[in-house]
Motif scaffolding. Structure first.
Motif, PDB file in Angstrom:
ATOM      1  N   VAL A   1     -21.685  11.307   0.009  1.00  0.00           N
ATOM      2  CA  VAL A   1     -20.340  11.213  -0.540  1.00  0.00           C
ATOM      3  C   VAL A   1     -20.447  11.437  -2.045  1.00  0.00           C
ATOM      4  O   VAL A   1     -21.138  10.686  -2.741  1.00  0.00           O
ATOM      5  CB  VAL A   1     -19.709   9.830  -0.258  1.00  0.00           C
ATOM      6  N   SER A   2     -19.794  12.478  -2.550  1.00  0.00           N
ATOM      7  CA  SER A   2     -19.881  12.772  -3.978  1.00  0.00           C
ATOM      8  C   SER A   2     -19.168  11.695  -4.785  1.00  0.00           C
ATOM      9  O   SER A   2     -18.298  10.985  -4.267  1.00  0.00           O
ATOM     10  CB  SER A   2     -19.260  14.142  -4.274  1.00  0.00           C
ATOM     11  N   VAL A   3     -19.539  11.596  -6.048  1.00  0.00           N
ATOM     12  CA  VAL A   3     -18.898  10.632  -6.942  1.00  0.00           C
ATOM     13  C   VAL A   3     -17.400  10.908  -7.028  1.00  0.00           C
ATOM     14  O   VAL A   3     -16.575   9.991  -6.978  1.00  0.00           O
ATOM     15  CB  VAL A   3     -19.541  10.692  -8.346  1.00  0.00           C
ATOM     16  N   ARG A   4     -17.037  12.183  -7.138  1.00  0.00           N
ATOM     17  CA  ARG A   4     -15.622  12.530  -7.245  1.00  0.00           C
ATOM     18  C   ARG A   4     -14.859  12.096  -6.001  1.00  0.00           C
ATOM     19  O   ARG A   4     -13.763  11.529  -6.098  1.00  0.00           O
ATOM     20  CB  ARG A   4     -15.469  14.041  -7.449  1.00  0.00           C
ATOM     21  N   THR A   5     -15.432  12.363  -4.819  1.00  0.00           N
ATOM     22  CA  THR A   5     -14.774  11.975  -3.567  1.00  0.00           C
ATOM     23  C   THR A   5     -14.605  10.470  -3.485  1.00  0.00           C
ATOM     24  O   THR A   5     -13.554   9.966  -3.086  1.00  0.00           O
ATOM     25  CB  THR A   5     -15.587  12.470  -2.363  1.00  0.00           C
ATOM     26  N   CYS A   6     -15.628   9.741  -3.883  1.00  0.00           N
ATOM     27  CA  CYS A   6     -15.588   8.283  -3.844  1.00  0.00           C
ATOM     28  C   CYS A   6     -14.492   7.739  -4.760  1.00  0.00           C
ATOM     29  O   CYS A   6     -13.694   6.888  -4.354  1.00  0.00           O
ATOM     30  CB  CYS A   6     -16.947   7.710  -4.252  1.00  0.00           C
ATOM     31  N   LEU A   7     -14.418   8.261  -5.980  1.00  0.00           N
ATOM     32  CA  LEU A   7     -13.453   7.757  -6.953  1.00  0.00           C
ATOM     33  C   LEU A   7     -12.023   8.170  -6.607  1.00  0.00           C
ATOM     34  O   LEU A   7     -11.097   7.354  -6.696  1.00  0.00           O
ATOM     35  CB  LEU A   7     -13.815   8.241  -8.356  1.00  0.00           C
ATOM     36  N   VAL A   8     -11.837   9.428  -6.201  1.00  0.00           N
ATOM     37  CA  VAL A   8     -10.493   9.902  -5.855  1.00  0.00           C
ATOM     38  C   VAL A   8      -9.958   9.161  -4.637  1.00  0.00           C
ATOM     39  O   VAL A   8      -8.782   8.766  -4.594  1.00  0.00           O
ATOM     40  CB  VAL A   8     -10.501  11.427  -5.604  1.00  0.00           C
ATOM     41  N   SER A   9     -10.803   8.962  -3.631  1.00  0.00           N
ATOM     42  CA  SER A   9     -10.362   8.228  -2.437  1.00  0.00           C
ATOM     43  C   SER A   9     -10.009   6.786  -2.789  1.00  0.00           C
ATOM     44  O   SER A   9      -9.038   6.232  -2.264  1.00  0.00           O
ATOM     45  CB  SER A   9     -11.445   8.271  -1.354  1.00  0.00           C
ATOM     46  N   ALA A  10     -10.755   6.188  -3.702  1.00  0.00           N
ATOM     47  CA  ALA A  10     -10.482   4.805  -4.095  1.00  0.00           C
ATOM     48  C   ALA A  10      -9.111   4.672  -4.743  1.00  0.00           C
ATOM     49  O   ALA A  10      -8.303   3.814  -4.362  1.00  0.00           O
ATOM     50  CB  ALA A  10     -11.567   4.300  -5.055  1.00  0.00           C
ATOM     51  N   VAL A  11      -8.824   5.526  -5.731  1.00  0.00           N
ATOM     52  CA  VAL A  11      -7.568   5.396  -6.477  1.00  0.00           C
ATOM     53  C   VAL A  11      -6.367   5.903  -5.682  1.00  0.00           C
ATOM     54  O   VAL A  11      -5.215   5.722  -6.094  1.00  0.00           O
ATOM     55  CB  VAL A  11      -7.627   6.136  -7.832  1.00  0.00           C
ATOM     56  N   THR A  12      -6.624   6.514  -4.529  1.00  0.00           N
ATOM     57  CA  THR A  12      -5.537   6.973  -3.652  1.00  0.00           C
ATOM     58  C   THR A  12      -5.316   6.014  -2.492  1.00  0.00           C
ATOM     59  O   THR A  12      -4.190   5.559  -2.237  1.00  0.00           O
ATOM     60  CB  THR A  12      -5.841   8.372  -3.094  1.00  0.00           C
ATOM     61  N   PHE A  13      -6.385   5.693  -1.796  1.00  0.00           N
ATOM     62  CA  PHE A  13      -6.270   4.924  -0.561  1.00  0.00           C
ATOM     63  C   PHE A  13      -5.845   3.474  -0.791  1.00  0.00           C
ATOM     64  O   PHE A  13      -5.020   2.944  -0.060  1.00  0.00           O
ATOM     65  CB  PHE A  13      -7.604   4.937   0.196  1.00  0.00           C
ATOM     66  N   VAL A  14      -6.423   2.824  -1.791  1.00  0.00           N
ATOM     67  CA  VAL A  14      -6.123   1.399  -2.001  1.00  0.00           C
ATOM     68  C   VAL A  14      -4.670   1.188  -2.446  1.00  0.00           C
ATOM     69  O   VAL A  14      -3.958   0.362  -1.857  1.00  0.00           O
ATOM     70  CB  VAL A  14      -7.113   0.762  -2.999  1.00  0.00           C
ATOM     71  N   PRO A  15      -4.167   1.897  -3.471  1.00  0.00           N
ATOM     72  CA  PRO A  15      -2.757   1.716  -3.842  1.00  0.00           C
ATOM     73  C   PRO A  15      -1.787   2.075  -2.714  1.00  0.00           C
ATOM     74  O   PRO A  15      -0.748   1.427  -2.554  1.00  0.00           O
ATOM     75  CB  PRO A  15      -2.575   2.657  -5.038  1.00  0.00           C
ATOM     76  N   ALA A  16      -2.116   3.111  -1.924  1.00  0.00           N
ATOM     77  CA  ALA A  16      -1.258   3.482  -0.795  1.00  0.00           C
ATOM     78  C   ALA A  16      -1.185   2.343   0.214  1.00  0.00           C
ATOM     79  O   ALA A  16      -0.112   2.037   0.760  1.00  0.00           O
ATOM     80  CB  ALA A  16      -1.782   4.752  -0.129  1.00  0.00           C
ATOM     81  N   ALA A  17      -2.310   1.704   0.461  1.00  0.00           N
ATOM     82  CA  ALA A  17      -2.338   0.582   1.404  1.00  0.00           C
ATOM     83  C   ALA A  17      -1.549  -0.604   0.856  1.00  0.00           C
ATOM     84  O   ALA A  17      -0.820  -1.272   1.603  1.00  0.00           O
ATOM     85  CB  ALA A  17      -3.783   0.175   1.687  1.00  0.00           C
ATOM     86  N   TYR A  18      -1.677  -0.861  -0.438  1.00  0.00           N
ATOM     87  CA  TYR A  18      -0.949  -1.988  -1.041  1.00  0.00           C
ATOM     88  C   TYR A  18       0.560  -1.767  -0.991  1.00  0.00           C
ATOM     89  O   TYR A  18       1.321  -2.657  -0.581  1.00  0.00           O
ATOM     90  CB  TYR A  18      -1.400  -2.174  -2.490  1.00  0.00           C
ATOM     91  N   LEU A  19       1.004  -0.589  -1.389  1.00  0.00           N
ATOM     92  CA  LEU A  19       2.435  -0.297  -1.373  1.00  0.00           C
ATOM     93  C   LEU A  19       2.973  -0.323   0.061  1.00  0.00           C
ATOM     94  O   LEU A  19       4.093  -0.788   0.305  1.00  0.00           O
ATOM     95  CB  LEU A  19       2.690   1.070  -2.012  1.00  0.00           C
ATOM     96  N   SER A  20       2.176   0.149   1.005  1.00  0.00           N
ATOM     97  CA  SER A  20       2.579   0.122   2.410  1.00  0.00           C
ATOM     98  C   SER A  20       2.681  -1.306   2.925  1.00  0.00           C
ATOM     99  O   SER A  20       3.588  -1.636   3.705  1.00  0.00           O
ATOM    100  CB  SER A  20       1.567   0.914   3.260  1.00  0.00           C
ATOM    101  N   LEU A  21       1.767  -2.154   2.488  1.00  0.00           N
ATOM    102  CA  LEU A  21       1.825  -3.568   2.875  1.00  0.00           C
ATOM    103  C   LEU A  21       3.124  -4.201   2.385  1.00  0.00           C
ATOM    104  O   LEU A  21       3.781  -4.950   3.130  1.00  0.00           O
ATOM    105  CB  LEU A  21       0.629  -4.315   2.287  1.00  0.00           C
ATOM    106  N   LEU A  22       3.512  -3.903   1.160  1.00  0.00           N
ATOM    107  CA  LEU A  22       4.758  -4.443   0.619  1.00  0.00           C
ATOM    108  C   LEU A  22       5.968  -3.922   1.384  1.00  0.00           C
ATOM    109  O   LEU A  22       6.939  -4.654   1.593  1.00  0.00           O
ATOM    110  CB  LEU A  22       4.883  -4.082  -0.863  1.00  0.00           C
ATOM    111  N   TYR A  23       5.908  -2.667   1.828  1.00  0.00           N
ATOM    112  CA  TYR A  23       7.003  -2.120   2.633  1.00  0.00           C
ATOM    113  C   TYR A  23       7.105  -2.847   3.969  1.00  0.00           C
ATOM    114  O   TYR A  23       8.205  -3.190   4.415  1.00  0.00           O
ATOM    115  CB  TYR A  23       6.794  -0.627   2.861  1.00  0.00           C
ATOM    116  N   LEU A  24       5.980  -3.097   4.599  1.00  0.00           N
ATOM    117  CA  LEU A  24       5.972  -3.838   5.870  1.00  0.00           C
ATOM    118  C   LEU A  24       6.555  -5.233   5.675  1.00  0.00           C
ATOM    119  O   LEU A  24       7.327  -5.722   6.510  1.00  0.00           O
ATOM    120  CB  LEU A  24       4.551  -3.932   6.418  1.00  0.00           C
TER     121      LEU A  24
END
Length: 281
Positions: free
Chosen positions: A108-131
């Motif tokens: 897993v490249s550094v870029r992939t790791c960092l981009v997935s982190a700053v995308t996936f975690v906030p998306a999950a948090y905002l989705s949790l608030l919507y639920l």
């Protein structure tokens, strides 16, 4: 160690219950801290220094919390639908990559790791608030129970019958028998929930009401697969950087990422499913 795990879990449960009792903003704030800690740990795995990781995590979570505090969530349904759809597809791509490289692992490249982190975690948090917004804590809990049920069922099924490793190069203890046990037990449990529980804000009740029995089971199986994908993804990241736990922030449990890895793919996917029905009406 067991006593330490129990104490930590009890404290976390108490904090969560108090936050729920105090109202939506308190719940959103507590969840922002938890998701922010998971994001920080993920960024650190990607090689980001502690100060930049804290700053990025803080900015991301404060921004998401501010949107919720400002009442923007009801006007963000299409945005969430698009983002969660993309995130869900990405997680499925990760899952199939994990299976394809289950015997030799993958980089897993550094870029992939960092981009997935700053995308996936906030998306999950905002989705949790919507639920939480559309179904209160019952909706949130019913989604989390899919993840917890799959994890517990896979563990005990694997201990009892596990013989064939699912991804030996990524997580040697996970077995196909454990995964099968997770699928069967989770599906049976939520079918029984549907028959005996009439609450409409239970996610799986919504699922079976809107999609029917067959498609409801198929979607539920897909969510279990995503929970496995999240678990294997973190195992792969930890293996690449040579650590056992994402941090020591939770005594006896490791880090927040350790506890939330399987949850991060499931929450956006569950939210996307709900939005696909709501927006089609």
């Amino acid at each position: 160690m067991l006593m330490l795990r129990v104490i930590t879990a009890t404290v976390l449960l108490a904090v969560l219950c108090i936050a729920i009792a105090m109202g939506p903003l308190a719940f959103a704030g507590v969840m922002a801290v938890a998701f922010g800690a998971a994001l920080y740990e993920w960024l650190r795995m990607g090689g980001l220094g502690p100060v930049p990781a804290v700053l990025v995590a803080a900015v991301e979570m404060i921004t998401q919390f501010s949107l919720y505090w400002a009442g923007a969530l009801p006007r963000m349904e299409w945005f969430l639908f698009i983002i969660d759809g993309a995130v869900m597809l990405a997680w499925f791509a990760i899952f199939f990559t994990e299976l394809a490289h289950r015997k030799n692992g993958f980089k897993v490249s550094v870029r992939t790791c960092l981009v997935s982190a700053v995308t996936f975690v906030p998306a999950a948090y905002l989705s949790l608030l919507y639920l939480y917004e559309i179904g209160d804590w019952v909706m949130v809990l019913s989604v989390l129970l899919i993840v917890w049920g799959a994890d517990i069922s896979a563990y005990f099924s694997g201990r009892a019958w596990g013989k064939h490793p699912m991804a030996p190069a990524i997580s040697p203890k996970k077995t196909w028998e454990g995964a099968l046990g997770a699928y069967v037990i989770v599906i049976v449990f939520f079918l029984l929930t549907y028959w005996f529980c009439i609450q409409k804000n239970v996610f799986t009740n919504f699922l079976f009401d809107e999609l029917g029995f067959v498609w409801g089971v198929v979607v539920l199986a897909g969510l279990v697969a995503l929970s496995i994908a999240g678990d294997l993804w973190e195992s792969m990241l930890k293996r690449l950087v040579g650590i056992k736990d994402s941090s020591n922030l939770l005594p006896g449990h490791g880090g927040f990422f350790d506890r939330m890895d399987a949850t991060l793919p499931v929450i956006p996917a569950a939210t996307w499913i709900i939005l696909s029905v709501v927006l089609a009406r």
